[in-house]
Write an enzyme that holds these catalytic residues in place. Structure first.
Site, PDB file in Angstrom:
ATOM      1  N   ASN A   7       0.869  -1.182   0.000  1.00 63.15           N
ATOM      2  CA  ASN A   7       0.000   0.000   0.000  1.00 63.15           C
ATOM      3  C   ASN A   7       0.903   1.228   0.000  1.00 63.15           C
ATOM      4  OD1 ASN A   7      -1.836   2.049   0.375  1.00 63.15           O
ATOM      5  ND2 ASN A   7      -2.685   1.252   2.284  1.00 63.15           N
ATOM      6  N   ARG A 245     -11.308  16.902   7.057  1.00 63.97           N
ATOM      7  CA  ARG A 245     -12.133  17.120   5.873  1.00 63.97           C
ATOM      8  C   ARG A 245     -13.520  17.615   6.275  1.00 63.97           C
ATOM      9  NH1 ARG A 245     -10.755  11.176   3.587  1.00 63.97           N
ATOM     10  NH2 ARG A 245      -8.537  11.473   3.155  1.00 63.97           N
ATOM     11  N   GLU A 390      -8.114  -4.831   5.688  1.00 62.06           N
ATOM     12  CA  GLU A 390      -8.023  -4.575   4.250  1.00 62.06           C
ATOM     13  C   GLU A 390      -6.918  -5.396   3.602  1.00 62.06           C
ATOM     14  OE1 GLU A 390      -9.072   0.021   3.694  1.00 62.06           O
ATOM     15  OE2 GLU A 390      -7.980  -0.401   5.539  1.00 62.06           O
TER      16      GLU A 390
END
Length: 408
Positions: A7, A245, A390
């Protein structure tokens, strides 16, 4: 079969080697500050093996050098777990943005790599780094080791047009691929499958809402094993407020602030992605641990940040319950999803009308990494905390593709 999961970020490379016969992690770690100067004592190479952590510092100029270091760690260092890279059957890569055409994991060739690079405008912080990681692996181990791309967007590809389309001129969709793509799909897929297993049900028989809550957060509606809607949009900025965010806001706020502050599109993008969210409301931090500490000390803005976050999450869950005509289970995962007992409690309190009721004592006691069902025995909707994985999901997809390749 041994699968190496990679990743890559713009200046980082995370790795995990799994033995797929047992699905055990043999070794994992990360390399940070790739291409950056390393000051004294800044240990940027991390190795995790047998529940122990080892670190050291090494200046690595690019992702190729970094992957060479990973190869050295795995095969030659004092921490090695294989004698040769030949023992590794394939490499699986996490890819954030696969666009509208990549609806499942794929074996990588030149065309696939080019396609993902071309999608970089939709994920400028992620896709270029993923391609760097792929090219680094290709340069170090050559074309004989199969490489697989596993897309975060693939799980969301089952959304119907009514969920993924935006009400803007249609040619923006046809010309620029402007639509909802979602993110964290690999995590949502893993926990939606895991919760079915915990419930003793088939994924095709249940309706689940999966809440991946961390510094970046998203929620997905998974109906009978397929995603029908998700909170993140064209980019990971959409949805509800996160660490830094803004989440979804009135679009006119963007143009209004740009005009008042004389900001360029790039500057406004920085405001919304890196200077907003929990950090902006609390004025303290984007780290939920800091917000919890400040809230416990009576800080009003920290409390407001948490209240806003819980309220927005509950609204998304409520909307998805309506979209699916009901829900069987709600799952919390991710750093905040697994640790944030206050947030879980507050979100669930909004949903008591739907028959959501949790054991508050168990909710407070459950620690990160543990699996737990929080549901009260009389609750109509079951609530779970599940640790996402994941890397394992990527490894499983990679294994399936490699086995299919061998059987041809």
């Amino acid at each position: 079969m041994k699968i190496l999961v990679i990743n890559c970020g713009s200046s980082s490379l995370k790795y995990q080697l799994l033995d797929m016969e047992t699905e055990n992690v043999l070794i994992s770690g990360s390399i940070e500050r790739i291409g950056l100067t390393i000051s004294g004592g800044e240990e940027n190479v991390i190795i995790k093996k047998d529940d122990k952590k080892f670190t050291y510092d090494k200046e690595l100029l690019n992702h190729t050098k970094a992957f060479n270091e990973v190869k050295y760690i795995i095969t030659e260092s004092e921490h090695n777990v294989v004698d040769s890279f030949d023992e590794i059957d394939a490499i699986g890569h996490r890819i954030v943005q696969g666009g509208p055409n990549y609806k499942k994991s794929v074996l990588v060739d030149e065309k696939v790599a080019k396609d993902i690079e071309d999608l970089s405008p939709l994920a400028p912080l992620h896709n270029p780094a993923h391609i760097q990681g792929y090219n680094a692996c290709l340069e170090v181990v050559g074309p004989t080791v199969p490489q697989v791309f596993v897309f975060d967007t693939a799980f969301h590809s089952t959304m119907p047009p009514k969920a993924y389309m935006f009400a803007v001129p249609y040619e923006y969709y046809t010309d620029y691929k402007v639509r909802r793509y979602g993110a964290h799909g690999t995590s949502h897929k893993f926990v939606s499958l895991r919760v079915a297993e915990k419930m003793g049900k088939r994924p095709e028989d249940i309706k689940v809402i999966t809440c991946h809550l961390g510094n970046g957060s998203s929620i997905s509606a998974v109906e009978y094993g397929k995603c029908i809607d998700t909170s993140m949009g064209l980019t990971p900025l959409d949805g509800f407020m996160m660490g830094t965010r803004s989440g979804g806001i009135d679009p006119s706020v963007v143009t209004f602030i740009m005009d008042k502050e004389n900001l360029s599109p790039k500057e406004m993008d920085t405001v919304l992605n890196k200077k907003s969210g929990v950090m902006a409301i609390s004025g303290i931090s984007s780290d939920d641990r800091d917000i919890c500490a400040a809230q416990n000390a009576g800080d009003e803005r920290a409390t407001l940040a948490h209240e806003m976050q819980a309220y927005q999450i509950a609204k998304f869950i409520g909307g998805y319950i309506a979209a699916m005509h009901g829900v069987d289970a709600i799952v919390f995962t991710g750093g905040i999803g697994e640790n944030g007992f206050w947030l879980r409690s507050k979100v669930c309190s909004y949903l008591d009308y739907m028959g959501v009721k949790i054991d508050e004592e168990l909710n407070e006691k459950t620690v990160k990494g543990a699996e737990a069902e929080l549901s009260d025995p009389n609750a109509k909707v079951r609530v779970f905390i599940l640790a996402t994985n994941e890397e394992l999901m990527i490894a499983r997809d990679t294994k399936a593709i490699v086995e299919e390749l061998k059987n041809k």
